[in-house]
Design an enzyme around this catalytic site. Structure first.
Site: not given
Length: 421
Positions: A80-81
């Protein structure tokens, strides 16, 4: 590409490669302890202060067998970065007047107006308030087809229980942004990651999905259990639970075969999932957030306008997210951490890879690794402890003065040079 046997900075702990200002000895020691042996994988840490690199180090192994050393150009799938990177693409388009946060998405992407979504704004999407987090029964084949997923989220109805409230769009966030970006540029997010992120930042270490064969960046293997024990009860119940309107995080992340996409050679990397399948080096993440932490400028060049950067920090997050249960304060595609644990904002990925900016202090951090669901069960929290060491060392560096370290790793222009040669 840097070879592991390149002469090592003698100030670094054994096994750690790269360079670091002398004030960051505690940080580098703490970083090295996260990778104590072959079965713990590898990773990299880059810190920028006022836009200048003061730490650029890496250690450990890029494969599950522990035979391939992590290098200056090893990247990790940062889960999710990736959302922070995709969001930055949108901010670059805002800077050029192509998108306005407060206009409805359908003003740019007419198909998005379907099923009563004509008033949903870009800002609501980027705050995870669009009520479109649920996957609603997608198959693995659907999920690997990014154009089909863009069409699917454009046609979906909002979840009335979640609309207008923070409800983390774990996977759909990426296709919402890629559909919007495609509508205004005619280009997909894989291409935009190169043209809007990697090239202007002068780093090869930012890709959506698997880097091309001629790219210096190589994706590390994910350390994740490779065997799958069938659980017929779970396989029967899970899709039905995920389909419920109140299924929360489970409904936003589960689809049949989810684990298989990060096993083996990681089939997920051959798709475009701009919420989760970015491949980044710590350097690539740090340079992007370095510009954000430095009023939109990196090494004297404007990357984002100061006006756009000033709007990126959101209000403190005190209300729990409806899907995650944690008050992360999502705003314009990034999140904060409550109670001052980590000042600033950015985005953390599953397993603990993170890109972070603190404009108040000029600090930016990129931290990536390839460990997921291994004996170190606190991987997600490991960076919080490392962050405390970083903050302490930054204070020391600002008081004593610091020396920037050399630029390490490949730039995207080295790819074109090698191709031309």
């Amino acid at each position: 590409m840097t070879d592991h046997n390149r002469e090592r900075d003698e100030a670094l702990p054994h096994g750690v490669q790269g360079a670091a200002d002398r004030n960051f000895a505690s940080t580098v020691r703490g970083f090295s302890k996260l990778f104590p042996g072959r079965r713990y994988g590898g990773g990299a840490l880059v810190i920028l202060q006022d836009g200048e690199p003061v730490v650029d180090v890496w250690t450990g192994y890029a494969d599950r067998a522990g035979t391939q050393y992590w290098t200056a150009d090893t990247g990790a799938m940062v889960f999710s970065a990736t959302k922070g990177m995709a969001s930055t693409v949108i901010h670059r388009l805002v800077d050029r007047g192509l998108i306005d946060y407060d206009r409805p998405v359908r003003a740019y992407w007419p198909e998005f107006a379907a099923n009563g979504k004509s008033a949903v704004t870009v800002r609501q999407v980027m705050a995870h308030e669009a009520g479109l987090s649920q996957l609603n029964g997608v198959s693995k084949a659907d999920l690997l087809d990014h154009l089909a997923m863009e069409s699917r989220v454009a046609a979906a109805p909002v979840n009335s229980l979640l609309f207008g409230k923070s409800a983390y769009h774990a996977l759909t966030y990426g296709w919402l942004l890629s559909g919007l970006a495609r509508a205004v540029t005619g280009r997909g997010m894989r291409e935009l990651f190169r043209s809007e992120l990697a090239e202007p930042l002068g780093t090869d270490g930012v890709h959506l999905g698997r880097p091309p064969a001629d790219a210096p960046t190589r994706a590390a293997q994910i350390l994740v259990p490779q065997r799958r024990w069938p659980n017929h009860v779970f396989d029967f119940v899970a899709p039905r639970v995920a389909a419920l309107n109140f299924s929360g995080a489970f409904g936003s992340m589960y689809f049949p075969g989810v684990m298989s996409l990060v096993q083996g050679e990681t089939p997920f990397l051959d798709s475009e999932a701009p919420a989760v399948n970015g491949v980044a080096t710590a350097r690539g993440l740090a340079r992007m957030y370095g510009a954000i932490a430095n009023r939109g400028r990196l090494q004297g060049q404007e990357y984002l306008s100061e006006r756009t950067v000033a709007a990126l920090p959101g209000p403190p997050g005190l209300r729990p997210d409806r899907n995650l249960g944690v008050p992360l304060g999502f705003h314009l595609g990034y999140h904060s951490v409550p109670f001052g644990v980590m000042p600033g904002f950015g985005h953390v990925g599953l397993g603990g890879s993170v890109g972070w900016a603190d404009p108040a202090s000029g600090l930016a951090i990129g931290f990536v690794h390839n460990r997921l669901l291994t004996p170190m069960v606190l991987d997600m929290a490991a960076f919080v402890g490392l962050n405390r060491l970083i903050r302490s060392d930054v204070a020391r560096a600002l008081a004593r003065g610091f020396e920037p370290v050399p630029d390490l790793g490949a730039s995207p222009y080295e790819v074109s040079k090698s191709a031309a040669g």
